[in-house]
Design a protein around this motif. Structure first.
Motif, PDB file in Angstrom:
ATOM      1  N   ILE A  14      26.192 -43.698 -18.703  1.00 36.30           N
ATOM      2  CA  ILE A  14      26.440 -44.117 -20.101  1.00 36.30           C
ATOM      3  C   ILE A  14      27.934 -44.216 -20.377  1.00 36.30           C
ATOM      4  O   ILE A  14      28.416 -45.168 -20.987  1.00 36.30           O
ATOM      5  CB  ILE A  14      25.761 -43.128 -21.070  1.00 36.30           C
ATOM      6  N   LEU A  15      28.696 -43.229 -19.891  1.00 38.26           N
ATOM      7  CA  LEU A  15      30.153 -43.268 -20.094  1.00 38.26           C
ATOM      8  C   LEU A  15      30.773 -44.471 -19.390  1.00 38.26           C
ATOM      9  O   LEU A  15      31.692 -45.118 -19.906  1.00 38.26           O
ATOM     10  CB  LEU A  15      30.787 -41.970 -19.585  1.00 38.26           C
ATOM     11  N   ALA A  16      30.261 -44.758 -18.182  1.00 36.15           N
ATOM     12  CA  ALA A  16      30.786 -45.914 -17.458  1.00 36.15           C
ATOM     13  C   ALA A  16      30.501 -47.201 -18.205  1.00 36.15           C
ATOM     14  O   ALA A  16      31.347 -48.110 -18.298  1.00 36.15           O
ATOM     15  CB  ALA A  16      30.180 -45.964 -16.055  1.00 36.15           C
ATOM     16  N   LEU A  17      29.278 -47.321 -18.782  1.00 34.50           N
ATOM     17  CA  LEU A  17      28.942 -48.500 -19.561  1.00 34.50           C
ATOM     18  C   LEU A  17      29.824 -48.632 -20.805  1.00 34.50           C
ATOM     19  O   LEU A  17      30.258 -49.728 -21.191  1.00 34.50           O
ATOM     20  CB  LEU A  17      27.465 -48.474 -19.959  1.00 34.50           C
ATOM     21  N   ILE A  18      30.094 -47.472 -21.438  1.00 36.03           N
ATOM     22  CA  ILE A  18      30.959 -47.489 -22.630  1.00 36.03           C
ATOM     23  C   ILE A  18      32.364 -47.960 -22.277  1.00 36.03           C
ATOM     24  O   ILE A  18      32.981 -48.761 -22.979  1.00 36.03           O
ATOM     25  CB  ILE A  18      30.990 -46.099 -23.284  1.00 36.03           C
ATOM     26  N   VAL A  19      32.875 -47.480 -21.137  1.00 34.45           N
ATOM     27  CA  VAL A  19      34.224 -47.887 -20.708  1.00 34.45           C
ATOM     28  C   VAL A  19      34.259 -49.375 -20.387  1.00 34.45           C
ATOM     29  O   VAL A  19      35.198 -50.093 -20.759  1.00 34.45           O
ATOM     30  CB  VAL A  19      34.662 -47.040 -19.493  1.00 34.45           C
ATOM     31  N   ILE A  20      33.235 -49.864 -19.687  1.00 27.32           N
ATOM     32  CA  ILE A  20      33.173 -51.297 -19.357  1.00 27.32           C
ATOM     33  C   ILE A  20      33.107 -52.137 -20.624  1.00 27.32           C
ATOM     34  O   ILE A  20      33.780 -53.162 -20.761  1.00 27.32           O
ATOM     35  CB  ILE A  20      31.965 -51.574 -18.437  1.00 27.32           C
ATOM     36  N   TRP A  21      32.304 -51.688 -21.587  1.00 28.25           N
ATOM     37  CA  TRP A  21      32.195 -52.430 -22.856  1.00 28.25           C
ATOM     38  C   TRP A  21      33.523 -52.435 -23.593  1.00 28.25           C
ATOM     39  O   TRP A  21      33.951 -53.470 -24.132  1.00 28.25           O
ATOM     40  CB  TRP A  21      31.105 -51.793 -23.722  1.00 28.25           C
ATOM     41  N   ARG A  26      34.041 -55.750 -25.335  1.00 30.19           N
ATOM     42  CA  ARG A  26      34.363 -55.627 -26.756  1.00 30.19           C
ATOM     43  C   ARG A  26      35.371 -56.704 -27.185  1.00 30.19           C
ATOM     44  O   ARG A  26      36.320 -56.991 -26.478  1.00 30.19           O
ATOM     45  CB  ARG A  26      34.954 -54.243 -27.025  1.00 30.19           C
ATOM     46  N   LYS A  27      35.081 -57.303 -28.340  1.00 26.80           N
ATOM     47  CA  LYS A  27      35.993 -58.285 -28.902  1.00 26.80           C
ATOM     48  C   LYS A  27      37.202 -57.570 -29.490  1.00 26.80           C
ATOM     49  O   LYS A  27      37.064 -56.745 -30.377  1.00 26.80           O
ATOM     50  CB  LYS A  27      35.305 -59.109 -30.005  1.00 26.80           C
ATOM     51  N   LYS A  28      38.351 -57.943 -28.942  1.00 28.28           N
ATOM     52  CA  LYS A  28      39.580 -57.326 -29.424  1.00 28.28           C
ATOM     53  C   LYS A  28      39.990 -57.972 -30.746  1.00 28.28           C
ATOM     54  O   LYS A  28      39.763 -59.154 -30.976  1.00 28.28           O
ATOM     55  CB  LYS A  28      40.684 -57.505 -28.396  1.00 28.28           C
ATOM     56  N   PRO A  29      40.578 -57.212 -31.626  1.00 29.24           N
ATOM     57  CA  PRO A  29      41.048 -57.800 -32.889  1.00 29.24           C
ATOM     58  C   PRO A  29      42.100 -58.881 -32.627  1.00 29.24           C
ATOM     59  O   PRO A  29      42.989 -58.701 -31.813  1.00 29.24           O
ATOM     60  CB  PRO A  29      41.635 -56.604 -33.639  1.00 29.24           C
ATOM     61  N   VAL A  30      41.925 -60.016 -33.301  1.00 30.79           N
ATOM     62  CA  VAL A  30      42.824 -61.141 -33.113  1.00 30.79           C
ATOM     63  C   VAL A  30      44.112 -60.893 -33.896  1.00 30.79           C
ATOM     64  O   VAL A  30      44.068 -60.693 -35.115  1.00 30.79           O
ATOM     65  CB  VAL A  30      42.164 -62.451 -33.594  1.00 30.79           C
TER      66      VAL A  30
END
Length: 409
Positions: A14-21, A26-30
């Motif tokens: 789960i932690l690995a998935l969170i880090v990958i996301w 994850r969409k970075k703020p523009v």
């Protein structure tokens, strides 16, 4: 230990998935930045462009009123001539013969007149003494009258021959420069139906004019004495100046396009301008030397509330703006120049404020601001988004173009 082994593996996954996301999905703020400008005082002008042809102010076509063979030619192209100067001569032999003939005829007519006068005096004396009849006296009177008329007729023919003889010498009617020569020595010129043009003389080539063709869509803003600049292909680095002298009412139509000939005076003291050159004309229809200017792009900016969720957007109240326009309607009718109504957006910290302004002259790059904002206001021209954008309020790149105080024309 085995009991917690599965739990640990699950937590690690789960932690690995969170880090990958977080790092990749994850969409970075523009990042958002604003391109801004502050109103500045400068020169602005509205212009009308056209093309035209350079011509001398006054030209004279010199011809001949009699037919003959050109015997002598005294001037050539570009010759400077004075008023009354001899330009060319036709062969005078035939014209001299006519003068001699009518001169001889005049002598005969005068001799006959003298005889008829003496004969009348004799017949009149005899008639008074009763020696001849009334019919003989009337005949003598009639012959004397015919002799007088014959003298007058021959004298008129002689004057006509002398006048034609003078036409064999072609002189310049003005002082100027010979632009064109259409004849050569030995050539026969015929003046049977119309006067042939032998020379074209320009009166003063230090004063030229541009005959430009202004489109009907632009002619309404063109008036006499407006300032004009123009260039010619021969001197691309030089800008020549002039003034609108005349707008001719006769339209020209070509390919369903209506244009009006506009005459522009063009001083030519340096003698660079030559007849026939094509001029690219710019007519300044209105201008101001010290006007509060703003880039035209500022009028086109519209904020996006979705992208600017971190900013406060304050729109102008339409109702109040409408009331203001109505209250100034009387001033518009009375002649006070209030300009056009437009809107711009100001940036104050994290707040975008819409402002109503009045605008005047527009040269398609800058626009004149008559009221609504001042030099201290920061006006948004454009909004930049993307990885290369910097945060709002950060320093601009020194390589970005800066707004000047207006473009001079």
């Amino acid at each position: 230990m085995r009991k917690y082994k599965g739990v640990i593996i699950t937590v690690v996954i789960i932690l690995a998935l969170i880090v990958i996301w977080y790092l990749f999905i994850r969409k970075k703020p523009v990042p958002i930045s604003f391109e801004t400008a502050q109103p500045a005082y400068g020169h602005i002008a509205t212009t009308v462009t056209a093309t035209g042809t350079i011509q001398p102010v006054d030209t004279v076509a010199v011809g001949t009123q009699v037919s003959g063979t050109l015997k002598y030619l005294y001037v050539d192209f570009n010759s400077h001539v004075k008023k009354g100067q001899l330009l060319a001569e036709l062969d005078k032999a035939l014209f001299q013969a006519q003068v001699d003939q009518f001169s001889a005829n005049l002598l005969v007519a005068k001799s006959n007149l003298e005889y008829q006068q003496n004969n009348f005096q004799r017949q009149d004396l005899l008639y008074k003494t009763g020696a001849i009849s009334k019919a003989d006296h009337d005949l003598a009177t009639n012959q004397l009258g015919q002799a007088k008329a014959n003298v007058a007729s021959v004298n008129a023919q002689l004057q006509s021959a002398l006048k034609n003889f003078s036409f064999t010498e072609i002189t310049s009617p003005i002082e100027g420069v010979v632009l064109n020569r259409n004849v050569s020595v030995g050539q026969t010129v015929a003046a049977s139906f119309n006067t042939p043009t032998l020379f074209v003389i320009a009166k003063d080539i230090t004063k030229m004019q541009v005959e430009s063709r202004v489109d009907e869509a632009d002619i309404g803003t063109v008036t006499d004495s407006q300032r004009v600049t123009f260039t010619v292909d021969a001197y691309l680095e030089d800008v020549f100046a002039g003034r609108v002298q005349e707008i001719r009412l006769q339209p020209s139509v070509a390919s369903n396009v209506v244009t009006y000939n506009t005459i522009i005076n063009a001083p030519n003291d340096n003698m660079k301008l030559k007849p026939g050159m094509t001029a690219n004309v710019t007519i300044v229809t209105a201008e101001k030397d010290s006007a509060l200017l703003l880039p035209v792009k500022a009028l086109k900016f519209r904020p996006d509330s979705v992208q600017l969720k971190d900013y406060v957007i304050q729109s102008a109240v339409r109702k109040n703006v409408g009331q203001k326009r109505d209250s100034t309607a009387g001033k518009l009718k009375s002649g006070t120049r209030l300009g056009s109504s437009n809107y711009v957006w100001l940036l104050r910290g994290d707040t975008l404020i819409q402002k109503h302004i009045r605008t005047g002259l527009n040269d398609n790059t800058h626009i004149e601001v008559l009221s609504g904002i001042n030099q201290d206001d920061v006006v948004i021209i454009n909004m930049n988004t993307g990885p290369t954008a910097v945060a709002a309020g950060a320093a601009k790149s020194p390589f970005l173009p800066k707004m000047g105080g207006g473009r001079k024309r």
